[in-house]
Design an enzyme around this catalytic site. Structure first.
Site, PDB file in Angstrom:
ATOM      1  N   SER A 247       0.819  -1.216   0.000  1.00 44.62           N
ATOM      2  CA  SER A 247       0.000   0.000   0.000  1.00 44.62           C
ATOM      3  C   SER A 247       0.845   1.255   0.000  1.00 44.62           C
ATOM      4  CB  SER A 247      -0.906   0.010   1.234  1.00 44.62           C
ATOM      5  OG  SER A 247      -1.753  -1.127   1.261  1.00 44.62           O
ATOM      6  N   SER A 285      -3.705  -4.003  -2.626  1.00 44.35           N
ATOM      7  CA  SER A 285      -3.022  -2.757  -2.264  1.00 44.35           C
ATOM      8  C   SER A 285      -4.021  -1.696  -1.817  1.00 44.35           C
ATOM      9  CB  SER A 285      -2.222  -2.239  -3.469  1.00 44.35           C
ATOM     10  OG  SER A 285      -1.373  -1.187  -3.103  1.00 44.35           O
ATOM     11  N   ASP A 287      -4.132   1.960  -1.934  1.00 43.45           N
ATOM     12  CA  ASP A 287      -3.519   3.157  -2.506  1.00 43.45           C
ATOM     13  C   ASP A 287      -4.532   4.292  -2.405  1.00 43.45           C
ATOM     14  OD1 ASP A 287      -1.489   1.383  -3.204  1.00 43.45           O
ATOM     15  OD2 ASP A 287      -2.329   1.040  -5.188  1.00 43.45           O
TER      16      ASP A 287
END
Length: 369
Positions: A247, A285, A287
């Site tokens: 991340s 992830s 993000d």
């Protein structure tokens, strides 16, 4: 070679000039504080918290327009429903590890009770802060940090807030970035800034990241595929087997007079900088990016209409480009600044080998002549 910032290696990213510190603290009034927790007594700690404090702390009584973007949502950032609804932030922003989001969020809610008198805020307004909705982001540091020990406390968060300063920002293995890994090297906190000059005024764009994502083969510096040139037989991967995700949290700040939809546009452009380095937004992830602008003042408790300014959309391109550049360089600064770390269960994550990076960059530059 000791760890350094990207430009110390003779590598320049982008077209716009940086601010004095090449950091988010170049944006007037933006402060950064870290609390780093490293311990091998009892359960292993390689973690911490980082705070971004707008308006030199007066954000509690003078809010700022904001917007966010989730490139991939396998992560957490609290307070976003109110950012979407009202288009503003009303507290500092904090970044920590996945298991500490709750305690850091609660600490931000409690902190105004300690500082209310500093801003001479009426009691009726101070009491409303008990319902604040702070923004706290996270990335997972459980490879180097015994994350199930829940090391981060309210007091750690208070110390990060009280330590927030302008000027040079510590990068790499500090604060929330202490135990983070990026492109299979030691990652963490990184920052950068850009100055945008218009005929009527100059504005600053600053970015701070907590970088904890990516595979080595995708790592790119200034368009050079550096990651593919760094042999695993010389610099081992930290992973026994590759994780399912990683991340990055990106915080964008500017003193330009922007409204919420324009802040949201800037938050989306952090994706461009991430992609240039080699981030793809993998399935696992988180993000998540947030942008705020201090160019308008939003005083708490105003009883009359507030006069606002807005940069025309047609004039946004330089600031958009600046966000991409500063995000890219912030990630690379996180990588170049971070040192090799040994952590939980004796696991080792190596710092980016800067001598090798310099060699690879020189090789590609000579080949392009």
């Amino acid at each position: 070679m000791t760890q350094a910032r990207l430009r110390d290696l003779g590598i320049t990213i982008g077209n716009y000039p940086t601010g004095t510190y090449n950091a988010i603290t170049d944006v007037p009034g933006v402060l950064v504080g870290h609390e780093t927790i490293i311990s091998d007594e009892g359960r292993t700690a390689r973690t911490g918290v980082t705070t971004i404090v707008p308006r030199e702390g007066a954000i509690w009584s003078d809010h700022a327009f904001a917007g966010y973007f989730s490139f991939n949502g396998c992560g957490e950032m609290t307070g976003l429903p109110w950012v979407a609804e009202a288009g503003l932030i009303h507290t500092p922003i904090a970044i920590t590890n996945t298991n500490s989001v709750g305690v850091v969020r609660d600490a931000l809610c409690a902190y105004p009770l300690e500082i209310a008198s500093s801003f001479e805020v009426p009691p009726s307004i101070a009491s409303s802060w008990s319902g604040s909705l702070p923004v706290v982001g996270e990335t997972w540091d459980g490879w180097l940090n015994d994350i199930e020990a829940f090391h981060v406390t309210r007091e750690h968060t208070f110390r990060a807030l009280k330590a927030a300063r302008t000027g040079v920002v510590a990068e790499g293995n500090v604060g929330g970035g202490t135990g983070m890994i990026c492109h299979e090297f030691k990652g963490g906190i990184g920052t950068s800034s850009r100055i945008i000059k218009y005929a009527h005024a100059s504005y600053t764009v600053g970015v701070l990241v907590q970088a904890n994502y990516g595979s080595r083969n995708l790592l790119s510096i200034g368009g050079v595929p550096v990651g593919r040139e760094l042999d695993f037989s010389q610099i081992a991967s930290p992973w026994i087997e590759p994780p399912k995700g990683g991340s990055i949290i990106v915080v964008v700040a500017t003193d330009a007079p922007l409204i919420p939809v324009q802040c949201q546009r800037l938050a989306r452009r952090a994706t461009v900088g991430l992609a240039r380095v080699g981030g793809v937004g993998s399935n696992g992830s988180g993000d998540i990016f947030i942008a705020f602008a201090t160019g308008n003042h939003l005083p708490v408790g105003s009883q009359t209409p507030i006069d606002l300014q807005m940069l025309p959309h047609d004039h946004m391109d330089p600031i958009i480009e600046a966000v991409a550049e500063a995000t890219e360089e912030s990630i690379l600064n996180a990588l170049t600044a971070a040192d090799t770390m040994v952590g939980y269960k004796g696991r080792t994550v190596y710092g980016l080998p800067l001598d090798e990076v310099t060699r690879v960059m020189r090789k590609y530059r000579q080949a392009s002549i």
